[in-house]
Write an enzyme that holds these catalytic residues in place. Structure first.
Site, PDB file in Angstrom:
ATOM      1  N   LYS A 168       0.862  -1.179   0.000  1.00 15.28           N
ATOM      2  CA  LYS A 168       0.000   0.000   0.000  1.00 15.28           C
ATOM      3  C   LYS A 168       0.898   1.227   0.000  1.00 15.28           C
ATOM      4  O   LYS A 168       1.623   1.484   0.960  1.00 15.28           O
ATOM      5  CB  LYS A 168      -0.909   0.011   1.226  1.00 15.28           C
ATOM      6  CG  LYS A 168      -1.778   1.258   1.307  1.00 15.28           C
ATOM      7  CD  LYS A 168      -2.755   1.199   2.459  1.00 15.28           C
ATOM      8  CE  LYS A 168      -3.558   2.481   2.542  1.00 15.28           C
ATOM      9  NZ  LYS A 168      -4.474   2.486   3.698  1.00 15.28           N
ATOM     10  N   LYS A 222      -2.118  -1.594  -3.830  1.00 16.50           N
ATOM     11  CA  LYS A 222      -2.970  -0.413  -3.772  1.00 16.50           C
ATOM     12  C   LYS A 222      -2.127   0.835  -3.864  1.00 16.50           C
ATOM     13  O   LYS A 222      -1.128   0.902  -3.140  1.00 16.50           O
ATOM     14  CB  LYS A 222      -3.707  -0.471  -2.433  1.00 16.50           C
ATOM     15  CG  LYS A 222      -4.580   0.692  -2.111  1.00 16.50           C
ATOM     16  CD  LYS A 222      -5.163   0.475  -0.745  1.00 16.50           C
ATOM     17  CE  LYS A 222      -5.983   1.680  -0.390  1.00 16.50           C
ATOM     18  NZ  LYS A 222      -6.372   1.673   0.981  1.00 16.50           N
TER      19      LYS A 222
HETATM   20  C1  PBG Z   1      -6.945   3.877   5.386  1.00 17.70           C
HETATM   21  C2  PBG Z   1      -7.448   3.520   4.028  1.00 17.70           C
HETATM   22  C3  PBG Z   1      -7.322   4.338   2.907  1.00 17.70           C
HETATM   23  C4  PBG Z   1      -7.955   3.684   1.859  1.00 17.70           C
HETATM   24  C5  PBG Z   1      -8.452   2.478   2.360  1.00 17.70           C
HETATM   25  N1  PBG Z   1      -8.110   2.388   3.712  1.00 17.70           N
HETATM   26  C6  PBG Z   1      -6.751   5.689   2.740  1.00 17.70           C
HETATM   27  C7  PBG Z   1      -5.546   6.083   3.463  1.00 17.70           C
HETATM   28  O1  PBG Z   1      -4.614   5.283   3.645  1.00 17.70           O
HETATM   29  O2  PBG Z   1      -5.513   7.230   3.876  1.00 17.70           O
HETATM   30  C8  PBG Z   1      -8.059   4.250   0.466  1.00 17.70           C
HETATM   31  C9  PBG Z   1      -9.088   3.680  -0.446  1.00 17.70           C
HETATM   32  C10 PBG Z   1      -9.404   4.522  -1.620  1.00 17.70           C
HETATM   33  O3  PBG Z   1      -8.788   5.575  -1.878  1.00 17.70           O
HETATM   34  O4  PBG Z   1     -10.347   4.139  -2.331  1.00 17.70           O
HETATM   35  N2  PBG Z   1      -6.844   2.908   6.335  1.00 17.70           N
END
Ligand code: PBG
Length: 300
Positions: A168, A222
């Site tokens: 991520k 991601k």
């Molecule tokens: C945070 C989380 C995020 C997303 C899913 N879980 C955003 C972040 O890390 O600030 C992003 C998902 C998306 O942008 O569709 N735990």
């Protein structure tokens, strides 16, 4: 192949549009139940649940994450009551619940990794007891997959799967999601000490090795489309069930261009989803899940 992320909000009869995600709404639990029925009808196998927490429930330690009756747990229970043939994935991270919008506990401006992991384990236990089938740790703390696996085992909750947010990246493409869960307003600083550096491929390999060794059943990359090389490398290297998250910013870009008549939205969406499959993804988390399921149903 589809996992449909939805947003849950307090109240009843509520469908609140998210401005930066046209067509996506925050749903009260009763409305989420209706969407679960719709998902089952469309053949979407899994919903991923994310909460919009009311401001007064956000605090320094994200204590609402541990409330066994918080929005996500309540939604799990209500959806599971119906006995639908649909799986539920819940997010393990503190950001929807903290006043500072970070995924973990803070000491000043530093993330407290191990203390956070303890709290994530308790959050995951609540979710599984409420009916979650898949635990999705998106927090990016080190060692959390092993710790969550051990605490589920010791509670004799052995049938739960873990989908690790393995690679991520600290990304600008999460902006609309942060609108949806209300953390654009709260987030102080950025998440670059615990999310990954966009330039780094080798770290994704190391993270995947760790997550698999720690007991992850599935791994995830991601954002999605800008990181298809990572999807390919992880699938090619590990042969694990590998998922990609077509994140909010990717969705918003297609929607914005389509709304302006600059691209054909449906075709761009289908092409983007095909690209995930081409890169080796077994499945995709996407806000387009109901739209694509409808389109494909019309064609047959
Ligand atoms: C945070 C989380 C995020 C997303 C899913 N879980 C955003 C972040 O890390 O600030 C992003 C998902 C998306 O942008 O569709 N735990």
């Amino acid at each position: 192949d589809l996992i449909w992320p939805i947003f849950i909000v307090e109240g009843s009869g509520i469908r609140q549009p998210v401005a930066s995600m046209p067509g996506v709404e925050r749903l009260s639990v009763d409305e989420a139940v209706k969407d679960a029925i719709r998902a089952e009808g469309l053949g979407i196998p899994v919903l991923a649940l994310f909460p919009y927490t009311n401001d007064e429930l956000r605090d320094e330690t994200g204590s609402e994450a541990l409330n066994p009756n918080n929005l996500v747990c309540t939604a799990c229970r209500e959806i599971k009551k119906l006995g639908l043939n649909i799986g539920l994935m819940t997010d393990v991270a503190l950001d929807p619940y903290t006043s500072h919008g970070h995924d973990g506990l803070l000491d000043g401006d530093k993330i407290l990794n191990d203390e956070t992991v303890d709290q994530l384990c308790r959050q995951a236990l609540n979710q599984v007891e409420a009916g979650a089938d898949i635990i999705g740790p998106s927090d990016m703390m080190d060692g959390r997959v092993a710790a969550i696996r051990a605490s589920l085992d010791s509670a004799n909750l052995r049938g739960t799967q873990i989908m690790a947010y393995t690679a991520k990246y600290a990304s600008a493409f999460y902006g609309p999601f942060r609108d949806a869960i209300g953390t654009n307003a709260t987030l102080i600083g950025d998440k670059r000490t615990y999310q990954m550096d966009s330039g780094n491929t080798d770290e994704a390999i190391r993270e995947a090795e760790l997550d698999i060794a720690e007991g992850a059943d599935m791994i995830m990359v991601k954002p999605g489309l800008p990181y298809l090389d990572i999807v390919w490398r992880l699938k090619d290297t590990f042969r694990m069930p590998t998922y990609a998250y077509q994140v909010s910013g990717e969705f918003a870009m297609i929607e914005a261009a389509a709304a302006n008549g600059w691209i054909d939205g449906d075709r761009a969406m289908l092409e983007s989803l095909l690209a995930f499959k081409r890169a080796g993804a077994d499945g995709v988390l996407t806000y387009y899940a109901p739209r694509v399921a409808e389109l494909l149903a019309d064609r047959t």
